[in-house]
Design an enzyme around this catalytic site. Structure first.
Site, PDB file in Angstrom:
ATOM      1  CE  LYS A  95      -3.418   2.695   2.490  1.00  0.00           C
ATOM      2  NZ  LYS A  95      -4.091   3.016   3.713  1.00  0.00           N
ATOM      3  N   GLY A 156      -8.660   8.978   9.435  1.00  0.00           N
ATOM      4  CA  GLY A 156      -9.117   9.071  10.871  1.00  0.00           C
ATOM      5  C   GLY A 156     -10.137  10.041  11.205  1.00  0.00           C
ATOM      6  CB  ALA A 182      -8.845   7.993   4.033  1.00  0.00           C
ATOM      7  N   GLY A 183     -11.655   8.081   6.083  1.00  0.00           N
ATOM      8  CA  GLY A 183     -12.789   8.689   6.329  1.00  0.00           C
ATOM      9  C   GLY A 183     -13.803   8.038   6.951  1.00  0.00           C
ATOM     10  CG  ASN A 204      -6.746   1.242  11.336  1.00  0.00           C
ATOM     11  OD1 ASN A 204      -5.543   1.318  11.202  1.00  0.00           O
ATOM     12  ND2 ASN A 204      -7.201   0.589  12.548  1.00  0.00           N
ATOM     13  CB  THR A 205      -9.767   5.466  12.614  1.00  0.00           C
ATOM     14  OG1 THR A 205      -8.533   5.622  12.233  1.00  0.00           O
ATOM     15  CG2 THR A 205     -10.117   6.292  13.755  1.00  0.00           C
TER      16      THR A 205
END
Length: 261
Positions: A95, A156, A182-183, A204-205
């Protein structure tokens, strides 16, 4: 099924390893997510080959590793990190992340394209994290990237698909998988991305910082499955006027005529 390069994954949910309270909680959440491809920063890897509290258990779960170049600020730094990852982990999957901006962690499009071209030449299977720029995503496809990973919102931030209009164009034009990265802060965001036509999402977050990461991972798993199934099923077209599902006009007229008799 998610087909990336020479690999077929049954899960369209990619996950990360950061921000979890403990390695044990991370492993439990990843297992609950059903994810088969997990990204991890090289700084978290035991490069000496000793007993790694994260790496070894991931391999025992049969999860494919996707090392990332998080922390790289230039193409040269990213290429160096990629070579290190291939040597340490024995994988050519990568990645690609280059974000010199430490406040918003927005990817550098120029350095990303430069690094991607070099890494593809070196035999890497490159999945670049990039802005939701249709032109850039097409260029990344043309230089040989195996997939593109445009952002939905800053890393995040949990803001969801703030780049929706551009994501639609990217998905429409792409001939390689589009994985929204992301987001994504809620399972509904993930389902939305899949319904839109994205091939997968990386989360992830939203999982790691949840009150119950294992339950949240399971929720994302179900949401991704639902979004993908909805896309395959074919959604009805939107319209600005109502369309009754059970017309009653004929029935009412019949009742009125009967009463008059």
């Amino acid at each position: 099924m998610l087909h990336i390069a020479d690999t077929i994954l049954t899960s369209r949910l990619l996950t990360g390893t950061g921000k979890f309270a403990t390695p044990e909680l991370m492993l439990a959440a990843l297992e609950a997510s059903g994810s088969q491809l997990v990204t991890m920063a090289m700084k978290r890897v035991d490069l000496n080959g000793g007993n790694d509290a994260i790496l070894a258990p991931l391999r025992q779960l049969g999860i494919k590793l996707l090392p990332n170049t998080s922390g790289a600020k230039t193409a040269d730094e990213a290429v160096f990190a990629a070579r290190l990852a291939r040597e340490a982990l024995g994988t050519h999957w990568l990645k690609l992340e280059i974000h010199p901006d430490v406040k918003y962690l927005l990817p550098d499009p120029i350095e990303t394209l430069k690094a991607a071209e070099q890494l593809v030449k070196e035999g890497f299977t490159v999945l670049p994290y990039c802005g939701a720029d249709p032109v850039l995503c097409k260029r990344l496809e043309e230089v040989g990237c195996a997939a593109v990973m445009p952002l939905g919102a800053p890393i995040g931030s949990n803001q969801g698909l703030q780049t929706r209009d551009f994501l639609r164009i990217i998905i429409e034009q792409a001939r390689i998988p589009v994985i929204v990265d992301a987001g994504i802060g809620a399972p509904s965001h993930a389902a939305d991305a899949l319904e839109m036509g994205a091939d997968g999402v990386l989360v992830n977050t939203a999982i790691a910082v949840a009150r119950d990461p294992v339950a949240m991972a399971r929720a994302f798993r179900l949401a991704v499955n639902a979004g993908g199934l909805a896309r395959q099923a074919g959604q009805g077209n939107k319209q600005f006027v109502a369309s009754a599902t059970s017309p009653l006009t004929g029935f009412l007229h019949q009742q009125t005529e009967g009463a008059e008799r």
